[in-house]
Design an enzyme around this catalytic site. Structure first.
Site, PDB file in Angstrom:
ATOM      1  N   HIS A  35      -9.291   1.241   5.656  1.00 61.56           N
ATOM      2  CA  HIS A  35      -7.802   1.387   6.119  1.00 61.56           C
ATOM      3  C   HIS A  35      -7.927   2.501   7.485  1.00 61.56           C
ATOM      4  O   HIS A  35      -8.913   3.307   7.405  1.00 61.56           O
ATOM      5  CB  HIS A  35      -6.842   1.999   5.049  1.00 61.56           C
ATOM      6  CG  HIS A  35      -5.461   1.904   5.626  1.00 61.56           C
ATOM      7  ND1 HIS A  35      -5.076   2.691   6.630  1.00 61.56           N
ATOM      8  CD2 HIS A  35      -4.465   1.101   5.435  1.00 61.56           C
ATOM      9  CE1 HIS A  35      -3.682   2.574   6.800  1.00 61.56           C
ATOM     10  NE2 HIS A  35      -3.367   1.428   6.295  1.00 61.56           N
ATOM     11  N   GLU A  89      -4.537  -4.852  11.130  1.00 61.50           N
ATOM     12  CA  GLU A  89      -3.521  -3.701  11.231  1.00 61.50           C
ATOM     13  C   GLU A  89      -3.506  -2.976  12.660  1.00 61.50           C
ATOM     14  O   GLU A  89      -4.610  -2.283  12.713  1.00 61.50           O
ATOM     15  CB  GLU A  89      -3.451  -2.854  10.218  1.00 61.50           C
ATOM     16  CG  GLU A  89      -3.446  -3.246   8.810  1.00 61.50           C
ATOM     17  CD  GLU A  89      -2.728  -2.512   7.933  1.00 61.50           C
ATOM     18  OE1 GLU A  89      -1.744  -2.447   6.994  1.00 61.50           O
ATOM     19  OE2 GLU A  89      -3.634  -1.301   7.886  1.00 61.50           O
ATOM     20  N   SER A 144       4.326  -2.185  10.243  1.00 51.58           N
ATOM     21  CA  SER A 144       5.861  -2.093  10.158  1.00 51.58           C
ATOM     22  C   SER A 144       6.277  -3.629   9.461  1.00 51.58           C
ATOM     23  O   SER A 144       7.350  -3.882  10.347  1.00 51.58           O
ATOM     24  CB  SER A 144       6.415  -1.784  11.827  1.00 51.58           C
ATOM     25  OG  SER A 144       6.022  -0.787  11.865  1.00 51.58           O
ATOM     26  N   GLU A 169      -6.144   4.657   8.297  1.00 52.28           N
ATOM     27  CA  GLU A 169      -6.121   6.349   8.128  1.00 52.28           C
ATOM     28  C   GLU A 169      -7.453   6.958   7.664  1.00 52.28           C
ATOM     29  O   GLU A 169      -7.504   8.050   7.842  1.00 52.28           O
ATOM     30  CB  GLU A 169      -4.857   6.457   7.192  1.00 52.28           C
ATOM     31  CG  GLU A 169      -3.626   6.156   8.012  1.00 52.28           C
ATOM     32  CD  GLU A 169      -2.692   5.435   6.961  1.00 52.28           C
ATOM     33  OE1 GLU A 169      -2.385   5.436   5.850  1.00 52.28           O
ATOM     34  OE2 GLU A 169      -1.432   4.852   7.705  1.00 52.28           O
ATOM     35  N   GLY A 192       3.560   2.264  10.878  1.00 51.76           N
ATOM     36  CA  GLY A 192       4.533   3.425  10.640  1.00 51.76           C
ATOM     37  C   GLY A 192       5.116   3.595  11.605  1.00 51.76           C
ATOM     38  O   GLY A 192       5.929   4.670  11.668  1.00 51.76           O
ATOM     39  N   LYS A 209       0.307   4.424  -0.164  1.00 49.99           N
ATOM     40  CA  LYS A 209      -0.690   5.595   0.460  1.00 49.99           C
ATOM     41  C   LYS A 209      -0.294   6.744  -0.466  1.00 49.99           C
ATOM     42  O   LYS A 209      -0.379   6.481  -1.634  1.00 49.99           O
ATOM     43  CB  LYS A 209      -0.082   5.713   2.025  1.00 49.99           C
ATOM     44  CG  LYS A 209      -0.136   4.357   2.882  1.00 49.99           C
ATOM     45  CD  LYS A 209       0.192   4.535   4.399  1.00 49.99           C
ATOM     46  CE  LYS A 209       0.081   3.178   4.835  1.00 49.99           C
ATOM     47  NZ  LYS A 209       0.306   3.067   6.516  1.00 49.99           N
ATOM     48  N   ASN A 265       0.844  -1.085  -0.028  1.00 50.40           N
ATOM     49  CA  ASN A 265       0.062   0.003  -0.036  1.00 50.40           C
ATOM     50  C   ASN A 265       0.893   1.237   0.173  1.00 50.40           C
ATOM     51  O   ASN A 265       1.600   1.603   1.000  1.00 50.40           O
ATOM     52  CB  ASN A 265      -1.013  -0.249   1.276  1.00 50.40           C
ATOM     53  CG  ASN A 265      -1.746   1.211   1.531  1.00 50.40           C
ATOM     54  OD1 ASN A 265      -1.865   2.257   0.552  1.00 50.40           O
ATOM     55  ND2 ASN A 265      -2.259   1.260   2.599  1.00 50.40           N
TER      56      ASN A 265
HETATM   57  O1  LIG Z   1      -1.420  -0.385   4.544  1.00 54.10           O
HETATM   58  C1  LIG Z   1      -0.256  -0.460   5.392  1.00 54.10           C
HETATM   59  C2  LIG Z   1      -0.150  -0.349   6.630  1.00 54.10           C
HETATM   60  O2  LIG Z   1      -1.041   0.586   7.296  1.00 54.10           O
HETATM   61  C3  LIG Z   1       1.227  -0.563   7.305  1.00 54.10           C
HETATM   62  O3  LIG Z   1       2.149   0.504   6.981  1.00 54.10           O
HETATM   63  P1  LIG Z   1       3.558   0.295   7.375  1.00 54.10           P
HETATM   64  O4  LIG Z   1       3.983  -0.845   6.800  1.00 54.10           O
HETATM   65  O5  LIG Z   1       4.198   1.523   6.940  1.00 54.10           O
HETATM   66  O6  LIG Z   1       3.629   0.282   8.800  1.00 54.10           O
END
Ligand SMILES: O=C[C@H](O)COP(=O)(O)O
Length: 256
Positions: free
Chosen positions: A102, A174, A220, A104, A180, A19, A17
């Protein structure tokens, strides 16, 4: 035997993803770098770029083993919904998966269990596979509410999904505090929550169907921790954020 052993039909799915990263030209460069590095992957490989990159990325990955996902969609096919993207638009450019709910989007853009459910039903009815995100916040975890929150989000998201369609749904667990932040849930903890999600699906659709639903871990995920996560009985892949923006890192994850 582990549930993975019994139900070998659950092919792992690893999705990147992106983002809100990558302009269209950067996106093309990234997938061009990625293609040769993931062509032997056993897992299903999905890239999930921003909307404006989808058309270009779709052209570049044509004929490869990389599949295309979108980060969101609206549930209606068309109409006066300024700024929204419909399932028909995504279908036409070759999108197969769509991330729904998600954290976010729940946090910054008012996504609720109800809108998540509408989007899940719409995606399925248009032949798209939803990647439904569920997960608890740090305070919810500290209050001991992880299972309550995650299982309730799962049930709400799946309301009205037919037994035939449930196997096309992918769930991404998640924990919000692991996104992140560099903090990962331990593989064991993640597996426990994922098992509970599978049991909830089993209570709604029966064990056999539940054994076919793929449930990813996200938060992460890095080349360093993917093997440990994938070794768990119920973790069927990963939804990768930051590490999917670097081709070599994402390739290492995909080829875990
Ligand atoms: O969609 C992916 C997740 O929100 C994980 O993000 P991350 O790997 O940067 O922690």
């Amino acid at each position: 035997m582990t549930s993975k052993g019994v139900f070998a039909l659950r092919r792992p799915i690893i999705a990147g993803n992106w983002k809100m990263h990558m302009t269209p030209s950067e996106a093309v460069k990234l997938v061009e770098e990625l293609i040769p590095q993931v062509k032997e992957a056993k897992a299903e490989v999905v890239v999930i770029p921003p909307f404006v990159d989808l058309t270009e990325v779709s052209k570049v990955i044509k004929g490869t083993n990389i599949l295309l996902g979108a980060q969101n969609m609206f549930w209606e096919e068309k109409g006066a919904y300024t700024g929204e993207i419909s399932p028909l638009m995504l279908k036409e450019i070759g999108v197969k998966y769509v991330v729904i709910g998600h954290s976010e989007r729940r946090q910054y853009f008012g996504e609720t269990d109800e809108t998540v459910n509408k989007k899940v039903l719409s995606a399925l009815s248009h032949g798209l596979s939803p990647i439904v995100c569920v997960g608890e916040s740090l305070s919810q975890r500290e209050e001991g509410k992880t299972f309550e929150v995650v299982l309730s989000q799962t049930k709400e998201a799946l309301k009205g999904v037919s037994p035939d369609d449930i196997v096309r749904v992918v769930i991404a667990y998640e924990p919000i505090w692991a996104i992140g932040t560099g903090k990962t849930a331990t593989a064991e903890d993640a597996n426990e929550v994922i098992k509970a999600i599978r049991n909830t699906i089993a209570s709604l659709y029966g064990k056999e169907k539940a054994s076919l639903v793929r449930i990813q871990y996200g938060g992460s995920v890095k080349p360093e921790n993917i093997s440990e996560l994938m070794a768990e009985s119920d973790i069927d892949g990963a939804l990768v954020g930051g590490a999917s923006l670097v081709a070599t890192d994402f390739a290492k994850i995909v080829n875990y």
